[in-house]
Design an enzyme around this catalytic site. Structure first.
Site, PDB file in Angstrom:
ATOM      1  N   GLU A 161       1.266   2.581  10.671  1.00  0.00           N
ATOM      2  CA  GLU A 161       1.839   1.248  10.483  1.00  0.00           C
ATOM      3  C   GLU A 161       0.813   0.157  10.745  1.00  0.00           C
ATOM      4  O   GLU A 161       1.010  -0.735  11.547  1.00  0.00           O
ATOM      5  CB  GLU A 161       3.084   1.060  11.363  1.00  0.00           C
ATOM      6  CG  GLU A 161       4.187   2.038  11.025  1.00  0.00           C
ATOM      7  CD  GLU A 161       5.423   1.849  11.868  1.00  0.00           C
ATOM      8  OE1 GLU A 161       6.413   1.329  11.337  1.00  0.00           O
ATOM      9  OE2 GLU A 161       5.376   2.226  13.064  1.00  0.00           O
ATOM     10  N   HIS A 162      -0.301   0.270  10.020  1.00  0.00           N
ATOM     11  CA  HIS A 162      -1.361  -0.722  10.158  1.00  0.00           C
ATOM     12  C   HIS A 162      -2.302  -0.661   8.966  1.00  0.00           C
ATOM     13  O   HIS A 162      -2.255   0.276   8.162  1.00  0.00           O
ATOM     14  CB  HIS A 162      -2.165  -0.484  11.444  1.00  0.00           C
ATOM     15  CG  HIS A 162      -3.008   0.753  11.397  1.00  0.00           C
ATOM     16  ND1 HIS A 162      -2.541   1.978  11.796  1.00  0.00           N
ATOM     17  CD2 HIS A 162      -4.284   0.949  10.981  1.00  0.00           C
ATOM     18  CE1 HIS A 162      -3.499   2.879  11.639  1.00  0.00           C
ATOM     19  NE2 HIS A 162      -4.568   2.283  11.144  1.00  0.00           N
ATOM     20  N   ALA A 163      -3.157  -1.659   8.871  1.00  0.00           N
ATOM     21  CA  ALA A 163      -4.301  -1.648   7.966  1.00  0.00           C
ATOM     22  C   ALA A 163      -5.515  -2.023   8.803  1.00  0.00           C
ATOM     23  O   ALA A 163      -5.421  -2.834   9.723  1.00  0.00           O
ATOM     24  CB  ALA A 163      -4.117  -2.654   6.836  1.00  0.00           C
TER      25      ALA A 163
END
Length: 144
Positions: free
Chosen positions: A57-59
């Protein structure tokens, strides 16, 4: 921001790894800089993930990641602000390259799944985008 390299889900690539097997078992080596396009600065593993949990749940803004699933299985959902794709990782002899500026979620873990992630940069909390609306706003600003 115009000088930043922007990646898409098309840049997320499954890379095959060599596997050597005999009656003693199997070995999958990863030659850094040969089997993958970068030399890792950080390696971490994730395991004992409860069913129904989503991880990632990230970039990342700078870090490339190479994700290998030596045991079990999971689905990797990738999104570049326009296109999305799900990739199932369930073999120890392949890994998924996820470049920076692509959103990633790790989903649908089966029991006893273990993943190993090789990252191109050391951990830096400042280079993460950790919520989807902020990521989408970031990607919308890519041409500005």
């Amino acid at each position: 921001m115009n000088d930043k390299q922007w990646y898409s889900i098309e840049d997320c690539t499954i890379l095959p790894l060599k596997q050597f097997s005999d009656d003693r078992g199997s070995l999958v080596p990863i030659e850094c800089g040969t089997d993958m396009p970068f030399v890792p600065q950080r390696v971490f593993t994730t395991f004992a993930v409860p069913g129904g949990t989503t991880r990632g749940e990230h970039a990342n803004l700078e870090t490339h990641e190479f994700i290998v699933c030596p045991s079990g299985a999971l689905t990797v959902w990738i999104y570049d602000g326009t296109h999305e794709k799900s990739i199932r990782l369930d073999r120890p002899d392949q890994g998924l390259i996820v470049p920076p500026t692509v959103w990633i979620e790790l989903r649908e873990f089966v029991a006893d799944t273990c993943i190993v992630v090789l990252a191109s940069h050391s951990y830096n909390a400042k280079e993460y985008i950790r919520d989807l609306p902020s990521f989408e706003a970031f990607r919308k600003g890519q041409d500005q």
